[in-house]
Scaffold this motif. Structure first.
Motif, mmCIF file in Angstrom:
data_model
loop_
_atom_site.group_PDB
_atom_site.id
_atom_site.type_symbol
_atom_site.label_atom_id
_atom_site.label_comp_id
_atom_site.label_asym_id
_atom_site.label_seq_id
_atom_site.Cartn_x
_atom_site.Cartn_y
_atom_site.Cartn_z
ATOM 1 N N MET A 1 -39.049 23.852 -61.511
ATOM 2 C CA MET A 1 -38.195 22.863 -60.855
ATOM 3 C C MET A 1 -38.986 22.115 -59.796
ATOM 4 S SD MET A 1 -34.265 24.076 -60.268
ATOM 5 C CE MET A 1 -34.580 25.498 -59.275
ATOM 6 N N THR A 2 -38.802 20.819 -59.774
ATOM 7 C CA THR A 2 -39.413 19.995 -58.733
ATOM 8 C C THR A 2 -38.558 20.094 -57.468
ATOM 9 O OG1 THR A 2 -38.159 18.015 -59.294
ATOM 10 C CG2 THR A 2 -40.243 18.375 -60.496
ATOM 11 N N ASN A 3 -39.064 19.529 -56.392
ATOM 12 C CA ASN A 3 -38.287 19.502 -55.149
ATOM 13 C C ASN A 3 -36.995 18.714 -55.338
ATOM 14 O OD1 ASN A 3 -40.060 21.097 -53.697
ATOM 15 N ND2 ASN A 3 -41.224 19.357 -52.930
ATOM 16 N N LEU A 74 -32.111 25.694 -73.304
ATOM 17 C CA LEU A 74 -32.535 24.351 -73.704
ATOM 18 C C LEU A 74 -32.830 24.236 -75.193
ATOM 19 C CD1 LEU A 74 -34.911 23.667 -70.720
ATOM 20 C CD2 LEU A 74 -32.628 22.766 -71.075
ATOM 21 N N GLN A 75 -33.308 25.303 -75.785
ATOM 22 C CA GLN A 75 -33.647 25.276 -77.207
ATOM 23 C C GLN A 75 -32.405 25.123 -78.081
ATOM 24 O OE1 GLN A 75 -33.913 27.851 -75.169
ATOM 25 N NE2 GLN A 75 -32.999 29.634 -76.124
ATOM 26 N N ARG A 76 -31.229 25.338 -77.533
ATOM 27 C CA ARG A 76 -29.982 25.224 -78.288
ATOM 28 C C ARG A 76 -29.355 23.830 -78.197
ATOM 29 N NH1 ARG A 76 -29.149 28.890 -81.743
ATOM 30 N NH2 ARG A 76 -26.945 28.999 -81.377
ATOM 31 N N PHE A 77 -29.898 22.972 -77.347
ATOM 32 C CA PHE A 77 -29.360 21.622 -77.179
ATOM 33 C C PHE A 77 -29.676 20.776 -78.399
ATOM 34 C CE2 PHE A 77 -28.978 21.125 -72.292
ATOM 35 C CZ PHE A 77 -28.496 22.404 -72.183
ATOM 36 N N LYS A 90 -41.487 17.131 -71.706
ATOM 37 C CA LYS A 90 -40.709 15.935 -71.392
ATOM 38 C C LYS A 90 -39.244 16.138 -71.755
ATOM 39 C CE LYS A 90 -39.931 11.226 -72.933
ATOM 40 N NZ LYS A 90 -40.205 10.251 -73.959
ATOM 41 N N SER A 91 -38.984 16.583 -72.960
ATOM 42 C CA SER A 91 -37.605 16.727 -73.435
ATOM 43 C C SER A 91 -36.824 17.737 -72.607
ATOM 44 C CB SER A 91 -37.601 17.139 -74.908
ATOM 45 O OG SER A 91 -38.200 16.143 -75.702
ATOM 46 N N TYR A 92 -37.415 18.880 -72.337
ATOM 47 C CA TYR A 92 -36.714 19.913 -71.578
ATOM 48 C C TYR A 92 -36.501 19.493 -70.127
ATOM 49 C CZ TYR A 92 -37.053 23.334 -75.386
ATOM 50 O OH TYR A 92 -36.916 24.017 -76.570
ATOM 51 N N THR A 93 -37.489 18.805 -69.539
ATOM 52 C CA THR A 93 -37.353 18.364 -68.153
ATOM 53 C C THR A 93 -36.247 17.326 -68.022
ATOM 54 O OG1 THR A 93 -39.696 18.807 -67.781
ATOM 55 C CG2 THR A 93 -38.594 17.394 -66.187
ATOM 56 N N GLN A 155 -41.886 7.319 -73.195
ATOM 57 C CA GLN A 155 -42.557 7.318 -71.899
ATOM 58 C C GLN A 155 -43.190 8.677 -71.660
ATOM 59 O OE1 GLN A 155 -39.626 6.170 -68.939
ATOM 60 N NE2 GLN A 155 -40.992 4.501 -68.374
ATOM 61 N N SER A 156 -44.337 8.673 -71.030
ATOM 62 C CA SER A 156 -44.972 9.950 -70.727
ATOM 63 C C SER A 156 -44.323 10.550 -69.491
ATOM 64 C CB SER A 156 -46.472 9.770 -70.512
ATOM 65 O OG SER A 156 -46.715 8.963 -69.391
ATOM 66 N N TYR A 157 -44.330 11.842 -69.439
ATOM 67 C CA TYR A 157 -43.708 12.591 -68.363
ATOM 68 C C TYR A 157 -44.743 13.595 -67.904
ATOM 69 C CZ TYR A 157 -39.466 14.308 -66.088
ATOM 70 O OH TYR A 157 -38.498 14.636 -65.185
ATOM 71 N N ASN A 158 -45.170 13.515 -66.665
ATOM 72 C CA ASN A 158 -46.257 14.407 -66.236
ATOM 73 C C ASN A 158 -45.711 15.748 -65.747
ATOM 74 O OD1 ASN A 158 -45.470 14.080 -63.529
ATOM 75 N ND2 ASN A 158 -46.779 12.272 -63.298
ATOM 76 N N ASN A 159 -46.588 16.665 -65.464
ATOM 77 C CA ASN A 159 -46.194 18.030 -65.090
ATOM 78 C C ASN A 159 -45.597 18.135 -63.688
ATOM 79 O OD1 ASN A 159 -46.879 19.085 -67.550
ATOM 80 N ND2 ASN A 159 -48.992 19.531 -66.929
ATOM 81 N N THR A 160 -45.530 17.051 -62.938
ATOM 82 C CA THR A 160 -44.904 17.092 -61.628
ATOM 83 C C THR A 160 -43.433 16.771 -61.705
ATOM 84 O OG1 THR A 160 -45.360 14.769 -61.153
ATOM 85 C CG2 THR A 160 -47.060 16.376 -60.500
ATOM 86 N N GLY A 161 -42.952 16.426 -62.906
ATOM 87 C CA GLY A 161 -41.536 16.109 -63.074
ATOM 88 C C GLY A 161 -41.221 14.651 -62.829
ATOM 89 N N ASN A 162 -42.240 13.795 -62.806
ATOM 90 C CA ASN A 162 -42.048 12.365 -62.567
ATOM 91 C C ASN A 162 -42.460 11.568 -63.790
ATOM 92 O OD1 ASN A 162 -41.223 12.640 -59.806
ATOM 93 N ND2 ASN A 162 -43.360 13.122 -59.351
#
Length: 164
Positions: A1-3, A74-77, A90-93, A155-162
């Motif tokens: 989780m991000t801030n 999340l795997q059930r969505f 990206k998808s899970y975030t 769109q790319s989604y980086n590991n910081t959640g942005n």
């Protein structure tokens, strides 16, 4: 989780606690009959026993807890794109953030209903207001559409959640 995610979670739980505090601190002063239902225009169209006001924080709590639990599966969505090794983060975030925001929206809406119900009882308001239904729809559908678009676009989604 991000801030940001942590902040959304904490804010939601604080609002839920506030709903309980608002309801319980006002409960003993409520008349025996209170507004318990509002029509689409926000006008009172149903009255009931004051114990019915407890339904609002109970339902808000059940929904908040249920959505918290669901967010761990999340795997059930159902995703609009296939989940691959490349897009799983990206998808899970995106999905967890959407659920967090919708949880926050739910507690805000229930808090507003409790607050406006108490205002109706005190005579300082007449119904929920004509704005309540459109506001509710907007608060639910705007984030849902936004995150659906983010999921569908590549769109790319980086590991910081942005988003990049």
């Amino acid at each position: 989780m991000t801030n940001l995610d942590k902040g959304i979670e904490i804010f939601g739980w604080l609002i839920l606690a506030g709903i309980w505090i608002l309801t319980l601190t006002n409960y003993s002063n409520l008349p025996e009959t209170i507004p318990i239902h509002f029509n689409g225009a926000g006008k009172v169209d149903g009255l009931g026993n004051k114990s019915k006001i407890l339904t609002l924080p109970i339902v808000a709590s059940i929904l908040n807890i249920s959505m918290t639990i669901v967010n761990h599966f999340l795997q059930r969505f159902n995703y609009p794109n296939s989940i691959t090794k490349e897009n799983v983060f990206k998808s899970y975030t995106i999905t967890t953030r959407l659920v967090r925001i919708l949880k926050l929206v739910v507690v805000i809406l229930f808090g507003m209903i409790v607050f406006r119900t108490l205002q109706n009882i005190n005579g300082t308001a007449d119904g929920l207001g004509i704005w309540f239904l459109p506001l509710t729809m907007g608060l639910i559908f705007i984030p849902s559409v936004y995150f659906l678009i983010k999921t569908i676009t590549k769109q790319s989604y980086n590991n910081t959640g942005n988003f990049n």
